[in-house]
Structure formats: structure tokens, C-alpha cells
Write a protein that holds these residues in place. Structure first.
Motif, short mmCIF file in Angstrom:
data_model
loop_
_atom_site.label_atom_id
_atom_site.label_comp_id
_atom_site.label_asym_id
_atom_site.label_seq_id
_atom_site.Cartn_x
_atom_site.Cartn_y
_atom_site.Cartn_z
N ASN A 1 -27.01 -37.40 16.40
CA ASN A 1 -25.59 -37.68 16.33
C ASN A 1 -25.16 -38.66 17.43
N ALA A 2 -25.79 -38.54 18.60
CA ALA A 2 -25.49 -39.46 19.69
C ALA A 2 -25.93 -40.88 19.32
N ALA A 3 -27.05 -41.01 18.61
CA ALA A 3 -27.51 -42.33 18.18
C ALA A 3 -26.55 -42.94 17.17
N LEU A 4 -26.04 -42.11 16.25
CA LEU A 4 -25.13 -42.62 15.22
C LEU A 4 -23.79 -43.07 15.80
N LYS A 5 -23.41 -42.53 16.94
CA LYS A 5 -22.16 -42.97 17.57
C LYS A 5 -22.27 -44.39 18.11
N ALA B 1 -31.99 -41.44 12.23
CA ALA B 1 -31.14 -40.31 12.61
C ALA B 1 -30.53 -39.65 11.39
N LEU B 2 -30.10 -40.44 10.41
CA LEU B 2 -29.52 -39.88 9.20
C LEU B 2 -30.53 -39.03 8.43
N THR B 3 -31.78 -39.46 8.42
CA THR B 3 -32.82 -38.68 7.72
C THR B 3 -33.00 -37.32 8.38
N GLY B 4 -33.01 -37.29 9.72
CA GLY B 4 -33.14 -36.01 10.42
C GLY B 4 -31.94 -35.12 10.20
N ALA C 1 -24.32 -33.35 3.22
CA ALA C 1 -25.57 -33.92 2.73
C ALA C 1 -25.31 -35.08 1.77
N LEU C 2 -24.32 -34.93 0.90
CA LEU C 2 -24.01 -36.00 -0.04
C LEU C 2 -23.51 -37.24 0.69
N ASN C 3 -22.69 -37.05 1.71
CA ASN C 3 -22.20 -38.19 2.49
C ASN C 3 -23.37 -38.93 3.15
N MET D 1 -35.52 -41.57 19.69
CA MET D 1 -36.79 -41.06 20.21
C MET D 1 -36.64 -39.65 20.76
N PHE D 2 -35.51 -39.38 21.42
CA PHE D 2 -35.26 -38.03 21.91
C PHE D 2 -35.16 -37.05 20.74
N GLY D 3 -34.46 -37.46 19.69
CA GLY D 3 -34.34 -36.60 18.52
C GLY D 3 -35.68 -36.34 17.86
N THR D 4 -36.51 -37.38 17.75
CA THR D 4 -37.84 -37.21 17.17
C THR D 4 -38.70 -36.32 18.04
N LEU D 5 -38.58 -36.48 19.37
CA LEU D 5 -39.32 -35.63 20.31
C LEU D 5 -38.92 -34.17 20.13
N ALA D 6 -37.63 -33.90 20.05
CA ALA D 6 -37.17 -32.52 19.86
C ALA D 6 -37.64 -31.96 18.52
N GLU D 7 -37.67 -32.80 17.49
CA GLU D 7 -38.18 -32.36 16.19
C GLU D 7 -39.65 -31.96 16.29
#
Length: 693
Positions: A593-597, A604-607, A621-623, A574-580
């Protein structure tokens, strides 16, 4: 290529899903819901009663009853013998299957009933539930609708519809020819399919058919096929040149596009779609002065459409004419958001969601439940994350203005172009005082003429205690809000005057009765009344900025003190989406990145993928694409337009050989890598740029 697993929703009563779909037919207004596949299953053991299951699907060839019957036949091998059913191996036998595919042209549901072993019955069901015979024309329309639905639902959230399988509707150039031929034959009827929620009235150029065609051409890069199609259609209707120009620009044939627009605008000088394409092209070249004139003419041509006003606001934004951008935004016609036709089904008895072994990644956790994850109430209550349609697009322009000038400057621009509540009350009081002074002067003059001495005014006669009391209370309340505001850096926006308050003002009528009164509300004549929806968006933006500021302040404070800043993965998303939303990309990537940890997060991966593509980080990007592709297959989807487009652009930049080599060198299971190779094979089948090697 391995196909996604088959999810199954078990009915409480057999055929209840079919009955629910029939009852919902009269309420469908768009392309319709995904196709419904209903199965009746029985076990080999005697005495075991039959059960009814169903799932949804998009992308299956719906050009004939035989094609739909073939899909049901494949299910007899996929979920028939030796099926793992809720963790236990069981042998089921499919006795009956019904495939339902909606025809949005005739507003009928095309159905194929297969009895195994036995016969195949084909019929159409109308909104009243009555059965009709099918024709070749109806199957042509059904096929086109099924392809458009597959393109429309390709990037919908995977958890939005339970039990939905997604297939690629166009897998080769032969199938593409079949699709474009159907689109050409039915193009003039495309307006019957409806349009995106940002369009008020569907027409020949703005409908789900044209949107689907442009999306397919842009995703696959099949520009030559699109140009040939629109060239043929342009001979029938000249305004189709706007669609052809969009494809030419996308294909990097800008000279042809400009010449086409020039020739067509001379023929149709007030065609809004042509003018909008011109404005968009001029903006892409940085010629905002030229784009301004095109955008103005487009607004004059189609003043009731949101897209023309939106383009004009974007041009003013690029020209840094922020006051005019706000005024233009205030003039945008807003439409109630209409979501896609979604299936409405009764509560199921069970839901069987098998996992495809080929898509398994260790970091994916099937036991995760977002409902058990803690979320801060201030984050979950942010209204901006729920905006859709015209309101979401208007909010994006508002956030872009705020990003460029800052919140304080935005409030100044707002107060300079819109009538604020406090200044309206002050001007209203000043006007009333001036009118009463004029009344007293006329009475005094009349009495002096009659020889009567003037009566002195009583103390406080010219004051307005009620108005002053309201104003004082309002200021106190506002001051109180500022004191309680946990983020004093962000100034809370003042309220604008409501249009209904101005229209219902009692003093206006009194003022009109005075023939020689001073000019009423002189200072407000150059200002506009702010629409309620725009006023609400300012408050939505204020809440976004307030929460964002608190988050960044807390994060910095914890970082300085070397204290871990603990949040749940969902909160970091949600923080990442808010910043976006607020156009702070660095902070958004940090949050993702914090969410993926903490756990696997497709959001998060889409962003992160968008940021990697912008930075030309092809290996990263491929990964990310490999992981997202595996996630898609995990939830029964083999087709995503966004992932196919990302792969195509990478192959265009790096070449197919290098892309395949990077994918193969990734330290992930081979079965997962094969899923990504599937997209590269599609690009080779479509002969995309860079795939020759």
C-alpha cells in the motif's frame, strides 16, 4: 472486443531477426519461444527505403497456414494506413510478412511468408536451416504447441520480452473441443515437449502437455471436458487415473476421486503420481497421519524426483516433526533451473511501443523508469528474490518451518540433526587423543613386559595446537561477526562441516589401521552431513530475516517519533516481497500500500489482490482486477490466466449480475471497464458456475 496495440521493434538490417531465430533453433529444448512476426514496410512516397520490423505473439490460431496468413492480413489494417509512428502520423504499406511458429515435436520452425499483394508460401525450417515441406500432422502438432505456449507465457512478467502480444488461445467451447481433440491425439507423445524445471525426467504424466491441460481446466472451470478427456485416455494407460483424480478433486467430486484412487492403487500399488495425489488429498483434509504413509511410499517409488521428497517434507512440517522435515529437505534431489526458451535478438535500431487509448489510466505513468529509482543495496543484494525451480520451493519449506518455530529454534533443530563444524573438530580431536592414548598404553605394556621402564610423556604431547588454534580463531571470528552484526536479535547460523572435509580427513585412514581403537566419532553417528545447497539456504534465510528485522525496527522507531519513513516505491515493493517470503502477510500488505501511494505498481496490486481474495473482499478485489486488466492491455496482453481465474471465482461466489454491477459502478473510464467485462463474457461463454444470470 478491442485488441491490444501492436508493438514494433525496428531492425538495423532487414531480415536479421529471422536469421537470428534460425540460428537459435538448435539450442531450443522446451516448447520454444513465442511466435515471431516479421514485417517489411514501405511508405507511399517514392524514394523512401524499406524497413524491417518484428514483434512476438502468443495465442494466435496456428492450425493452418491460412490462419497465420490471416493474422498478417489483419496487421495491414492495424498498422497500415495513417499510423502514429513515434508520435507522428505516417502512412506505411506492408509489402511482406513472415509468421514463424515453433513445432516442439519435430523441432522445426513452421513459417508462412505472405507477399502483399501476391502469394503465400509455407515451409518448415529445421535446426540446420534447411527448408522442408509441411504436412497436416505437423500443423496439428504446431497448433497444440502454440496453445500450450500461450498458457505458459500468460502470466510471465510483461517486460520480460520486448514487443510481445498475448491473446487468449481458447475463446469458445468450439475452440476448446479443437484443443482437447489435438491433446488427445498427441497425448502419448507429450513427454517429448519437456517438463517443468522441478521434474528431472519428463514422462507420460509430468510434461508440458499435462501441465497445460490441468492449468486450462483449473483456470476456466471446464471440469466436465477434462474428465471426459482423461476418462478416454485412462482406458489406454491406467496411470492416467492420477490426472483424472486431480480434476475430480478440483471439481469437488471427491467421492469419485477417492474411489478411483482406491481402485487404481490396487492395480498399480507403487505408482508415485497416484500416491502423491493421495497424500495431497489427505493433507487437505487434515489427516497428516494418512498422508505420511502415502508420501513415504511415493518417495520409495520415485526417489530421484524432487516433488515426492517435497511432499514428504510438507507432511512432516504439518505434523510438527521439524527435525524429520529438515532431514527430508536435505535429501531432496536438486536440479539446475532451466528457464523457458526465450528469443535472442540483435540490438534493435528503434522500438515503437504505442499506447492503447482504451487502456489508459491516469495513475499509470509511462515516463517511469525503474533504473532511475533509488534502491538500498542491502535489499537489492538479497539472494532469495533470485531463487528459482527446486531451490525456490525448498526455500519456501524452510521459511515455513522458521515461521512456525522461530529462528532460534530452527538453529537448534539444525544443530541436532546436522554435523556442525565446531563439534566435528572437537570430536575429531577427542578421537585422535583417544587413539594416541591407546598407542601409548600398548607401548607401555610391551616395554613393561620386556623389563624396560616406560618413558614419560612430554608436556603437550597429547594436545593439538594447530586444531586448537583454528578453533580459537574461528570462535574469535564468529564473535567478531556478532559484534558487527547490526541486528543482534538474529543469531548468525554456525557453519556445518563440509562433506568433502569429512571424506578427505587424514585421521580417518589412521583410525582404520587401529584394530582395537575406541569407537570413532561416537556422538556424530546419528547425525547427517548437511548438503551445501541447504547450508546456503540457511544463510539466505538469515539475510532475509536480518534485513526484515532492521526494517521493522526502523519503521517502528520512526512511527513512534512521528517521523515519515521515506522509501522509494521500488523499495516498498521489495519490502513487501520480503515480508511475503517470510509469511508476514500484514506487513507485506502494508508495504504494498505504501508503494501504491507513490506510483502505480502492478507487483503491489498482485500482492494486494491475493490478500483481498483470502479475506473475501470482493469489491476491493474487483477494483484491483480492473486496474491490473488495464495494465495488461497497456502492455499488449488481453489474456491472463490468473485474472481469468479470479473473475471466475468471484462470479461463482457472487453471481455474474452482481459482479457486472460492481464493475460498472466503479469510478473509472468506461473503456477500461469494458476490458474487465471481457473476462466475464468468457466465463459466460464457458458456462461457468454463477454466470447463468
Amino acid at each position: 472486443m478491442v485488441q491490444p496495440a501492436v508493438p514494433e521493434v525496428v531492425e538495423q538490417d532487414i531480415y536479421e531477426s529471422i536469421e537470428a531465430r534460425t540460428e537459435a533453433l538448435h539450442g531450443l529444448r522446451e516448447l520454444g519461444p513465442p511466435d515471431l512476426v516479421h514485417l517489411i514496410k514501405a511508405q507511399h512516397k517514392s524514394g523512401v527505403k524499406e524497413i524491417g520490423t518484428y514483434h512476438f505473439v502468443t495465442g494466435v490460431d496456428a492450425s493452418s497456414s491460412a490462419a497465420l496468413a490471416a493474422y498478417i492480413n489483419t496487421l495491414t489494417y492495424t498498422i497500415g494506413e495513417n499510423q502514429i509512428w513515434f508520435g507522428k502520423p505516417q502512412s506505411w504499406r506492408i509489402t511482406t510478412g513472415i509468421y514463424c511458429c515453433y513445432n516442439a515435436f519435430t523441432r522445426m520452425d513452421m513459417r508462412v511468408k505472405v507477399t502483399i499483394p501476391g502469394s503465400v508460401k509455407t515451409y518448415a525450417v529445421d535446426e540446420r536451416g534447411q527448408e522442408h515441406a509441411t504436412t497436416d500432422q505437423m500443423w496439428l502438432e504446431t497448433y497444440l504447441c502454440s496453445v500450450l505456449r500461450a498458457l505458459q507465457y500468460a502470466d510471465e512478467p510483461l517486460n520480460k520480452i520486448t514487443g510481445l502480444r498475448k491473446f487468449n488461445p481458447i475463446t469458445s467451447t468450439e475452440v476448446e473441443h479443437k484443443f482437447l481433440d489435438a491433446a488427445e491425439r498427441l497425448f502419448m507423445k507429450g513427454w517429448q515437449l519437456g517438463s517443468d524445471p522441478e521434474v528431472q525426467v519428463p514422462n507420460l504424466l509430468t510434461n508440458h502437455l499435462t501441465t497445460g491441460l490441468l492449468k486450462y481446466i483449473h483456470t476456466t472451470g471446464r471440469f466436465a471436458s477434462g474428465i471426459n478427456l482423461f476418462e478416454k485416455l485412462r482406458t489406454k494407460e491406467p496411470e492416467i487415473a492420477s490426472l483424472l483424480a486431480r480434476v475430480l478433486i478440483d471439481a469437488d467430486e471427491e467421492v469419485r476421486a477417492v474411489q478411483l484412487l482406491y481402485d487404481t492403487v490396487k492395480l498399480l500399488p507403487m505408482e508415485s503420481s497416484l500416491l502423491d495425489v493421495q497424500a495431497q488429498f489427505c493433507m487437505s483434509k487434515g489427516r497428516y497421519d494418512l498422508a505420511l504413509e502415502c508420501a513415504k511410499r511415493a518417495v520409495n517409488s520415485a526417489p530421484s524426483e524432487f516433488t515426492t521428497w517435497e511432499r514428504l517434507a510438507q507432511v512432516y512440517l504439518r505434523l510438527e516433526e521439524y527435525e524429520l522435515a529438515l532431514l527430508t529437505l536435505n535429501s531432496c534431489p536438486m536440479f539446475t533451473y532451466t528457464d523457458k526458451d526465450a528469443p535472442k535478438m540483435p540490438s534493435p535500431a528503434k522500438i515503437h511501443l504505442p499506447v492503447l487509448p482504451e487502456s489508459a489510466l491516469e495513475e499509470m505513468n509511462d515516463d517511469y523508469d525503474a533504473r532511475n529509482e533509488p534502491v538500498d543495496a542491502t535489499l537489492s543484494k538479497l539472494q532469495a528474490q533470485h531463487l528459482k525451480g527446486t531451490f525456490a520451493r525448498a526455500y519456501k519449506i524452510l521459511t515455513e518451518i522458521c515461521k512456525q518455530v522461530g529462528w532460534d529454534a530452527l538453529l537448534k533443530y539444525r544443530s541436532s540433526v546436522f554435523v556442525m563444524e565446531e563439534e566435528y573438530r572437537q570430536e575429531k580431536r577427542s578421537s585422535v587423543i583417544a587413539i594416541r592414548d591407546a598407542d601409548v598404553s600398548s607401548v607401555t605394556s610391551k616395554k613393561s613386559t620386556d623389563g624396560t621402564p616406560p618413558t614419560p610423556k612430554q608436556n603437550g604431547e597429547t594436545s593439538e595446537p594447530a586444531e586448537n588454534g583454528d578453533s580459537s580463531t574461528g570462535e574469535t571470528a564468529e564473535g567478531g561477526d556478532q559484534v558487527k552484526d547490526p541486528s543482534p536479535v538474529i543469531e548468525k547460523p554456525e557453519e556445518t562441516v563440509a562433506p568433502e572435509e569429512v571424506k578427505s580427513g587424514s585421521d580417518d585412514n589412521k583410525a582404520e589401521e587401529q584394530p582395537k581403537q575406541p569407537e570413532k566419532y561416537a556422538r556424530l553417528q546419528n547425525k547427517r552431513l548437511c548438503e551445501r545447497w541447504l547450508d546456503h539456504l540457511f544463510m539466505v534465510l538469515y539475510e532475509d530475516l536480518r534485513v526484515y528485522t532492521i526494517w521493522r525496527a526502523e519503521f517502528s522507531q520512526y512511527k513512534e517519533q512521528s517521523i515519515p519513513y521515506t522509501k522509494s516505491a521500488l523499495e516498498w515493493e521489495m519490502f513487501g516481497t520480503l515480508a511475503e517470503r517470510l509469511h508476514h502477510q500484514t506487513e507485506a500488505i502494508e508495504a504494498f500500500n505504501a508503494a501504491l501511494k507513490i506510483r502505480f505498481s502492478p507487483r503491489a496490486l498482485t500482492g494486494i489482490l491475493a490478500d483481498q481474495e483470502a479475506r473475501k473482499d470482493h469489491r476491493g478485489a474487483l477494483n484491483t482486477i480492473i486496474k491490473l486488466t488495464a495494465w495488461q492491455y497497456r502492455w499488449y496482453s488481453e489474456f491472463s490466466t490468473s485474472l481469468l481465474y479470479s473473475i471466475r471465482k468471484l462470479i461463482e461466489d457472487e453471481g455474474a449480475v452482481k459482479v457486472r454491477s460492481i464493475v460498472q459502478a466503479t469510478n473509472l473510464p468506461q473503456s477500461v471497464l469494458d476490458l474487465t467485462h471481457h473476462y466475464a463474457q468468457l466465463c459466460a461463454a464457458f458456462r461457468s458456475s454463477g454466470s447463468d444470470g
